[in-house]
Write an enzyme that holds these catalytic residues in place. Structure first.
Site, short mmCIF file in Angstrom:
data_model
loop_
_atom_site.label_atom_id
_atom_site.label_comp_id
_atom_site.label_asym_id
_atom_site.label_seq_id
_atom_site.Cartn_x
_atom_site.Cartn_y
_atom_site.Cartn_z
N CYS A 42 0.84 -1.19 0.00
CA CYS A 42 0.00 0.00 0.00
C CYS A 42 0.89 1.26 0.00
CB CYS A 42 -0.90 0.01 1.24
SG CYS A 42 -2.06 1.39 1.28
N ASP A 44 0.41 3.78 1.71
CA ASP A 44 0.35 4.37 3.06
C ASP A 44 1.75 4.69 3.58
OD1 ASP A 44 0.13 4.54 6.00
OD2 ASP A 44 -1.93 3.87 5.68
N ARG A 46 2.84 4.89 6.37
CA ARG A 46 3.26 4.14 7.57
C ARG A 46 3.75 2.74 7.25
NH1 ARG A 46 -2.47 4.97 10.30
NH2 ARG A 46 -2.96 4.44 8.12
N HIS A 98 -2.05 -4.16 4.90
CA HIS A 98 -1.79 -3.75 6.28
C HIS A 98 -3.10 -3.50 7.00
CE1 HIS A 98 -2.57 0.69 5.94
NE2 HIS A 98 -2.39 0.42 4.66
N CYS A 101 -6.03 -0.26 7.01
CA CYS A 101 -5.81 0.40 5.72
C CYS A 101 -6.99 1.34 5.40
CB CYS A 101 -5.67 -0.66 4.62
SG CYS A 101 -5.40 0.04 2.98
#
Ligand code: CO
Length: 213
Positions: A42, A44, A46, A98, A101
């Site tokens: 992803c 993302d 993080r 993750h 998400c």
């Protein structure tokens, strides 16, 4: 107009620290890359691929998009897979979802975000495919997290369905597809145990994993 001086400064510090430990690191790396792994994860912020698995530049080929989706007609993702498998000859493809998400949450809760709704429609397909299982989960966060797992598993299966990976397997190339999920709360990645070095193998594990529910 402000320039991003702080980031460039960070970069200089990083480059110096790497070179102080390994003086010829960048010289060697600039001549070739030979990663053994392709990471599909992803976007993302993080979920930083290299850091999570402790790999240095040169060791992990990476593709990231919102909610780590592998669409059969997405030329971008397909090109990354083709380059990784045929040119770099990676041995492993890891599809890593993750927990928590945002893309998966928006898809599940049917929250409109704009253009990306069209992209997240693919996650809603996964949701619909597993509607019966998801309907049995009362806690909304648990439900989101389960869809994060199911999405990683389904996208790993999609990787195994691409002509690129199918051809690699047909020609006896050593290549394993894995599905993982990463926890934002503890920084730990887990194998979802749907993996395979052939389509039969990954499909068998896929059926087994869903059958056990
Ligand atoms: Co995400």
């Amino acid at each position: 107009m402000s320039s991003l001086i702080h980031l460039l400064e960070n970069n200089r510090v990083w480059s110096e620290s790497v070179r102080s430990q390994m003086p010829d690191f960048f010289t060697k790396l600039s001549q070739q890359q030979a990663p053994e792994y392709l990471w599909i994860g992803c976007s993302d912020s993080r979920v930083p691929a290299n850091e999570i698995v402790g790999l240095l530049p040169g060791e992990l080929f990476v593709h990231r998009n919102v909610a780590n989706v592998v669409v059969h007609s997405d030329l971008n993702c397909l090109s990354v897979i083709q380059f990784a498998v045929e040119v770099l000859q990676v041995k492993h493809i890891i599809v890593c979802g993750h927990y928590g998400c945002g893309g998966v949450k928006f898809a599940l809760e049917d929250i409109e975000v704009g253009l990306a709704d069209n992209w997240l429609r693919h996650v809603q397909d996964v949701q619909q495919k597993h509607a019966r299982e998801l309907a049995q989960i009362d806690d909304q966060n648990v439900k989101i997290d389960r869809l994060c797992e199911l999405n990683a598993i389904e996208q790993a299966l999609h990787v195994g369905e691409t002509t690129i990976v199918q051809n690699a397997w047909k020609h006896g190339q050593e290549l394993t597809v894995h599905s993982w999920v990463y926890g934002l709360k503890d920084g730990l990645a887990h194998d979802l145990n749907v993996r395979g070095s052939s389509y039969e193998e990954i499909f068998e594990q896929y059926q087994k994993s869903l059958g056990s529910r």
